[in-house]
Design a protein around this motif. Structure first.
Motif, PDB file in Angstrom:
ATOM      1  N   HIS A   6     106.456  34.732  34.859  1.00 45.29           N
ATOM      2  CA  HIS A   6     106.283  35.541  36.067  1.00 45.29           C
ATOM      3  C   HIS A   6     107.204  36.742  35.963  1.00 45.29           C
ATOM      4  O   HIS A   6     108.408  36.557  35.790  1.00 45.29           O
ATOM      5  N   VAL A   7     106.638  37.919  36.045  1.00 43.87           N
ATOM      6  CA  VAL A   7     107.461  39.129  36.028  1.00 43.87           C
ATOM      7  C   VAL A   7     107.336  39.787  37.399  1.00 43.87           C
ATOM      8  O   VAL A   7     106.231  40.109  37.843  1.00 43.87           O
ATOM      9  N   THR A   8     108.467  39.927  38.080  1.00 44.31           N
ATOM     10  CA  THR A   8     108.434  40.522  39.429  1.00 44.31           C
ATOM     11  C   THR A   8     109.448  41.656  39.511  1.00 44.31           C
ATOM     12  O   THR A   8     110.449  41.655  38.790  1.00 44.31           O
ATOM     13  N   ILE A  21      98.529  46.723  49.209  1.00 46.23           N
ATOM     14  CA  ILE A  21      97.834  45.480  49.563  1.00 46.23           C
ATOM     15  C   ILE A  21      98.126  45.127  51.021  1.00 46.23           C
ATOM     16  O   ILE A  21      97.225  44.769  51.783  1.00 46.23           O
ATOM     17  N   ALA A  24      96.122  47.339  53.240  1.00 48.32           N
ATOM     18  CA  ALA A  24      94.693  47.016  53.206  1.00 48.32           C
ATOM     19  C   ALA A  24      94.415  45.742  53.984  1.00 48.32           C
ATOM     20  O   ALA A  24      93.415  45.652  54.721  1.00 48.32           O
ATOM     21  N   ALA A  35     105.212  41.116  54.492  1.00 45.97           N
ATOM     22  CA  ALA A  35     105.563  41.805  53.251  1.00 45.97           C
ATOM     23  C   ALA A  35     104.693  41.283  52.122  1.00 45.97           C
ATOM     24  O   ALA A  35     104.281  40.128  52.124  1.00 45.97           O
ATOM     25  N   VAL A  36     104.405  42.164  51.176  1.00 43.01           N
ATOM     26  CA  VAL A  36     103.637  41.759  49.994  1.00 43.01           C
ATOM     27  C   VAL A  36     104.334  42.347  48.767  1.00 43.01           C
ATOM     28  O   VAL A  36     104.729  43.514  48.771  1.00 43.01           O
ATOM     29  N   ARG A  37     104.516  41.523  47.743  1.00 39.77           N
ATOM     30  CA  ARG A  37     105.058  42.008  46.473  1.00 39.77           C
ATOM     31  C   ARG A  37     104.068  41.623  45.387  1.00 39.77           C
ATOM     32  O   ARG A  37     103.571  40.502  45.381  1.00 39.77           O
ATOM     33  N   GLN A  38     103.780  42.552  44.502  1.00 45.11           N
ATOM     34  CA  GLN A  38     102.883  42.205  43.400  1.00 45.11           C
ATOM     35  C   GLN A  38     103.651  42.154  42.094  1.00 45.11           C
ATOM     36  O   GLN A  38     104.466  43.027  41.795  1.00 45.11           O
ATOM     37  N   GLY A  39     103.368  41.127  41.334  1.00 46.71           N
ATOM     38  CA  GLY A  39     104.006  40.981  40.026  1.00 46.71           C
ATOM     39  C   GLY A  39     102.971  40.658  38.974  1.00 46.71           C
ATOM     40  O   GLY A  39     101.769  40.701  39.233  1.00 46.71           O
ATOM     41  N   LYS A  40     103.455  40.313  37.799  1.00 43.57           N
ATOM     42  CA  LYS A  40     102.553  39.976  36.697  1.00 43.57           C
ATOM     43  C   LYS A  40     102.722  38.515  36.309  1.00 43.57           C
ATOM     44  O   LYS A  40     103.798  37.950  36.423  1.00 43.57           O
ATOM     45  N   LEU A  41     101.642  37.949  35.873  1.00 48.42           N
ATOM     46  CA  LEU A  41     101.644  36.576  35.388  1.00 48.42           C
ATOM     47  C   LEU A  41     101.151  36.641  33.949  1.00 48.42           C
ATOM     48  O   LEU A  41     100.077  37.195  33.688  1.00 48.42           O
ATOM     49  N   ILE A  42     101.939  36.132  33.024  1.00 47.26           N
ATOM     50  CA  ILE A  42     101.528  36.167  31.617  1.00 47.26           C
ATOM     51  C   ILE A  42     101.527  34.740  31.080  1.00 47.26           C
ATOM     52  O   ILE A  42     102.546  34.039  31.158  1.00 47.26           O
TER      53      ILE A  42
END
Lengths: 79, 79
Positions: A6-8, A21, A24, A35-42
Motif C-alpha cells: 500500500h502506497v499512500t 473524489i 464528486a 475526507a478521502v485519500r487515494q493511494g496505490k495498491l501494488i
C-alpha cells in the motif's frame, strides 16, 4: 509468495485526487464523507519463498521504485 | 468510521501499469518477480457510525463512482 504493498501520501501532503473524489461523492448525494485519500495498491507475485527475505526484497523495491518516500509512505503485507 | 476500499482490475484484464512496474523491477536487478498488478486504494472518513450502514454506503459509492465494475472489482474493509 504474494506481497501486497500500500502506497499512500504522507499526512499533510495535499491529495487532489482524493479531494476530487470527495467532491464528486458529495455532488452525487453521498452525505457525511469527511475526507478521502487515494493511494496505490501494488500486488506482487514473488519467486522468493522465505518471508523475511521476501519482505526485505519488497521493501527495497518500495524504496527504489514503488514509492516516492519524500511524500509517500508504504506498508508491506505478505500472504 | 473509516473505510478502506481496494479497487483492482479483474483477472484477465490487461494491466499495462503493473506490467511496466514488473519490467522496471527486472531492469533494476530485482529477480524473481513473476507478476505485478496495480490497483487503487481509497480511504474514506465517514460520519456514519453503524458498520452495516457504512458498508452499504461505501458499496453504493463503489458501484456508482469508485470502481468501473466492467473491468474492476472492489473490496471494502471497515475500521
Amino acid at each position: 509468495m504474494k506481497a501486497r504493498v500500500h502506497v499512500t501520501l504522507k499526512t499533510g501532503v495535499l491529495d487532489p485526487q482524493g479531494e476530487a473524489i470527495r467532491h464528486a461523492l458529495g455532488a452525487m448525494g453521498f452525505a457525511g464523507v469527511d475526507a478521502v485519500r487515494q493511494g496505490k495498491l501494488i500486488e506482487l507475485d514473488l519467486a522468493e519463498t522465505d518471508p523475511k527475505a521476501a519482505e526485505d526484497q519488497v521493501r527495497a523495491m518500495c524504496e527504489k521504485l514503488l514509492a516516492n518516500t519524500v511524500i509517500e509512505t508504504y506498508t508491506v503485507e505478505l500472504e
